[in-house]
Write a protein that holds these residues in place. Structure first.
Motif, PDB file in Angstrom:
ATOM      1  N   ARG A   1       1.124  -0.999   0.225  1.00 44.32           N
ATOM      2  CA  ARG A   1      -0.265  -0.015   0.109  1.00 44.32           C
ATOM      3  C   ARG A   1       1.023   1.652   0.192  1.00 44.32           C
ATOM      4  NH1 ARG A   1      -4.079  -3.871   2.721  1.00 44.32           N
ATOM      5  NH2 ARG A   1      -5.790  -3.885   1.612  1.00 44.32           N
TER       6      ARG A   1
ATOM      7  N   TYR B   1      -0.668  -9.200  -0.389  1.00 46.54           N
ATOM      8  CA  TYR B   1      -2.174  -9.093  -0.025  1.00 46.54           C
ATOM      9  C   TYR B   1      -2.731 -10.327   0.211  1.00 46.54           C
ATOM     10  CZ  TYR B   1      -1.975  -4.562  -1.764  1.00 46.54           C
ATOM     11  OH  TYR B   1      -1.490  -2.609  -1.609  1.00 46.54           O
ATOM     12  N   LYS B   2      -3.901 -10.357   1.278  1.00 48.04           N
ATOM     13  CA  LYS B   2      -4.723 -11.737   1.015  1.00 48.04           C
ATOM     14  C   LYS B   2      -5.460 -12.513  -0.293  1.00 48.04           C
ATOM     15  CE  LYS B   2      -6.967  -9.660   4.209  1.00 48.04           C
ATOM     16  NZ  LYS B   2      -8.430  -9.689   5.465  1.00 48.04           N
ATOM     17  N   ASP B   3      -5.845 -11.221  -0.831  1.00 48.93           N
ATOM     18  CA  ASP B   3      -6.398 -11.605  -2.209  1.00 48.93           C
ATOM     19  C   ASP B   3      -6.761 -10.465  -2.786  1.00 48.93           C
ATOM     20  OD1 ASP B   3      -8.456  -9.894  -1.052  1.00 48.93           O
ATOM     21  OD2 ASP B   3      -9.804 -12.612  -0.039  1.00 48.93           O
TER      22      ASP B   3
ATOM     23  N   ASP C   1      -9.553  -8.897  -3.762  1.00 52.95           N
ATOM     24  CA  ASP C   1     -10.511  -7.856  -2.974  1.00 52.95           C
ATOM     25  C   ASP C   1      -9.317  -6.764  -1.812  1.00 52.95           C
ATOM     26  OD1 ASP C   1     -12.691  -8.926  -3.568  1.00 52.95           O
ATOM     27  OD2 ASP C   1     -13.712  -9.918  -2.408  1.00 52.95           O
ATOM     28  N   ASP C   2      -8.561  -7.706  -1.614  1.00 55.75           N
ATOM     29  CA  ASP C   2      -7.951  -7.184  -0.407  1.00 55.75           C
ATOM     30  C   ASP C   2      -7.063  -5.781  -0.948  1.00 55.75           C
ATOM     31  OD1 ASP C   2      -6.431  -5.870   1.951  1.00 55.75           O
ATOM     32  OD2 ASP C   2      -4.511  -7.620   2.125  1.00 55.75           O
TER      33      ASP C   2
ATOM     34  N   SER D   1      -9.479  -3.460  -2.581  1.00 55.02           N
ATOM     35  CA  SER D   1      -9.286  -2.392  -1.358  1.00 55.02           C
ATOM     36  C   SER D   1      -8.149  -0.988  -1.167  1.00 55.02           C
ATOM     37  CB  SER D   1      -9.536  -2.976  -0.558  1.00 55.02           C
ATOM     38  OG  SER D   1      -8.074  -3.535   0.570  1.00 55.02           O
TER      39      SER D   1
END
Length: 323
Positions: free
Chosen positions: A174, A197-199, A201-202, A205
């Motif tokens: 980020r 990142y987790k996935d 969607d992360d 975000s």
């Protein structure tokens, strides 16, 4: 808060990296003394030495750290790094690369180019267009331009009295959230950096957070046919103006020197930015068509004796045969 006016010297840990070396060039352009450490010699470290930087090819807690005003380090440095530990022990102000980029771009109208793929070349294309238009931008690119540099130094204010800073905005950890863009270009959004990142969607975000940092009177330019980018924009409820180039009028034929339809798609984003900046159509085209690419981004290297074209790419070396 770091005040650049009070910085006379800086120690840079990992100075041989692309982003860090661009910052080093920026500091040198501002008459700030640069001392940098890295683990090996490279073309980049040699170029910095020729510009006046002092380069140390080891990271063993350099005594030079004791006397500098600021320490800047790449995000790749681990906490056991001896230069970092000495800076911490001496109570030095320490900034990561991304934090420093955010500080440097304050006071400019920042043009940020983000996306999982294509942002380096797109950043170079933006700078080429703006230079052709006489807009005199400052710029940091995630690779070397054909000039041999990854930093574009502005000669002063542009013709419209505004000061522009063009930056490649990296999503890793980020880090791009240190920026406050006036203009944001999104090339695409894909699943990447899954060590952080987790996935997907992360990741989306993080891009939404960046959109929320765009000035309320700014612009976000994107492709709606990129599914993830479209979903991010649909979640955005800020005041920046949204430009979807996929519903935008045809820009006509370009004669890019770059390989790939993806570069044409990214050129559409830049073309719209040029119109927002009141650049004439002919100058936009000239700036795009005359850009020769960047180091190790589908870079043409030559032809083998058997007729195979050799192209060097950042993550892959691609051999394409015409046979």
């Amino acid at each position: 808060m770091t005040n650049l006016n009070n910085i006379k010297s800086v120690f840079m840990i990992g100075v041989g990296g692309i982003g860090m070396s661009a910052l080093a060039r920026y500091f040198l352009s501002q008459d700030i003394k640069v001392i940098g450490s890295d683990i090996k010699e490279s073309k980049i470290t040699n170029d910095l030495k020729s510009l006046g930087a002092q380069i140390i090819l080891e990271q063993r807690g350099s005594e030079y750290i004791d006397d500098v005003d600021l320490v800047v380090m790449t995000e790749a440095i681990i906490e056991s790094n001896e230069d970092y530990l000495r800076a911490k022990e001496k109570g030095k102000e320490i900034k990561f690369y991304a934090e420093m980029l955010g500080i440097i771009t304050e006071g400019y109208e920042t043009i940020a180019i983000c996306g999982t793929h294509g942002k380096t070349t797109t950043t170079g294309l933006v700078l080429s267009m703006m230079q052709h238009a006489g807009l005199d931008p400052m710029g940091i690119v995630g690779s070397l331009l054909k000039s041999g540099s990854n930093f574009v130094q502005s000669g002063g204010k542009s013709r419209d009295g505004k000061k522009y800073f063009v930056v490649e905005a990296c999503e890793y950890r980020r880090s791009f959230l240190n920026l406050k863009p006036k203009y944001l270009i999104i090339t695409n959004i894909d699943a990447d950096h899954l060590d952080y990142y987790k996935d997907l969607d992360d990741i989306k975000s993080a891009f939404l957070e960046l959109c929320n940092r765009v000035d309320r009177d700014g612009y976000i330019i994107y492709h709606s046919k990129d599914k993830s980018s479209k979903e991010v924009i649909e979640s955005y409820d800020g005041n920046a103006k949204i430009i979807d180039v996929d519903v935008y009028q045809d820009m006509g034929e370009l004669e890019l020197k770059l390989i790939g339809k993806h570069n044409v798609e990214n050129a559409k984003l830049i073309y719209k930015l040029g119109e927002i900046l009141y650049i004439e159509d002919e100058i936009i085209r000239s700036g795009l068509n005359n850009f020769e690419g960047t180091w190790r981004r589908c870079e043409y290297k030559g032809v083998t004796k058997n007729g195979a074209i050799v192209i060097d790419d950042y993550a892959h070396t691609l051999l394409a045969s015409l046979c």
